[in-house]
Design a protein around this motif. Structure first.
Motif, PDB file in Angstrom:
ATOM      1  N   LYS A 262       6.937 -15.716 -25.221  1.00  0.00           N
ATOM      2  CA  LYS A 262       5.784 -16.522 -25.596  1.00  0.00           C
ATOM      3  C   LYS A 262       4.806 -16.668 -24.642  1.00  0.00           C
ATOM      4  CE  LYS A 262       8.093 -19.486 -28.774  1.00  0.00           C
ATOM      5  NZ  LYS A 262       8.490 -20.734 -29.146  1.00  0.00           N
TER       6      LYS A 262
ATOM      7  N   ARG B 242      -1.920 -25.116 -23.895  1.00  0.00           N
ATOM      8  CA  ARG B 242      -1.693 -25.348 -25.134  1.00  0.00           C
ATOM      9  C   ARG B 242      -3.038 -25.639 -25.747  1.00  0.00           C
ATOM     10  NH1 ARG B 242       3.196 -29.152 -26.014  1.00  0.00           N
ATOM     11  NH2 ARG B 242       3.693 -27.748 -27.782  1.00  0.00           N
TER      12      ARG B 242
ATOM     13  N   GLY C 145      -3.558 -21.860 -27.238  1.00  0.00           N
ATOM     14  CA  GLY C 145      -2.824 -21.958 -28.520  1.00  0.00           C
ATOM     15  C   GLY C 145      -1.298 -21.834 -28.136  1.00  0.00           C
ATOM     16  N   TYR C 146      -0.813 -21.739 -26.866  1.00  0.00           N
ATOM     17  CA  TYR C 146       0.420 -21.505 -26.382  1.00  0.00           C
ATOM     18  C   TYR C 146       1.510 -22.665 -27.267  1.00  0.00           C
ATOM     19  CZ  TYR C 146       4.480 -20.951 -23.246  1.00  0.00           C
ATOM     20  OH  TYR C 146       5.856 -20.945 -22.808  1.00  0.00           O
ATOM     21  N   THR C 147       2.492 -22.083 -27.878  1.00  0.00           N
ATOM     22  CA  THR C 147       3.471 -22.843 -28.486  1.00  0.00           C
ATOM     23  C   THR C 147       4.863 -23.014 -27.646  1.00  0.00           C
ATOM     24  OG1 THR C 147       4.143 -20.761 -29.532  1.00  0.00           O
ATOM     25  CG2 THR C 147       2.761 -22.145 -30.527  1.00  0.00           C
TER      26      THR C 147
END
Length: 115
Positions: A54, A88, A92-94
């Motif tokens: 990720k 985040r 858009g880091y999950t």
């Protein structure tokens, strides 16, 4: 290490059975079998670094932030928590915080100049 050598000697040289060696040394008989498989204690070695699935696509972005922080006063630099929050919100880091924190710590350590 002494236990390892003592168990191997007792079973291989003195002819003690696995069960008797387990009873005498206070370990499970399966452990005795494992001790007899290797002449030296094998230990643990990771073959390759784990893949950051990720975080991988965002590493260049994080490195850019850390590079720009080098020219800023220490109080104005990004913390790992702030990088995580921006990651985040903007990228858009999950993923999780711990992975980011560990990467930032390692990158900071790598970028230090040797005195």
């Amino acid at each position: 290490m002494e236990l390892y050598a003592a168990v191997r000697r007792a079973v291989m040289v003195d002819g003690l059975s696995h069960r008797e060696a387990a009873r005498r040394f206070g370990v499970h008989r399966n452990t005795i079998s494992k001790m007899l498989q290797f002449s030296v204690l094998p230990g643990y070695r990771r073959r390759e670094r784990p893949v950051l699935k990720k975080l991988g696509p965002h590493i260049a972005w994080i490195d850019g932030i850390l590079e720009s922080d080098r020219s800023v006063h220490a109080k104005q630099r990004h913390t790992a928590q702030r990088i995580f929050e921006r990651l985040r919100a903007e990228e858009g880091y999950t993923g999780g915080y711990t992975v980011v924190r560990e990467y930032v710590a390692a990158a900071t350590l790598r970028s230090r100049e040797m005195a």
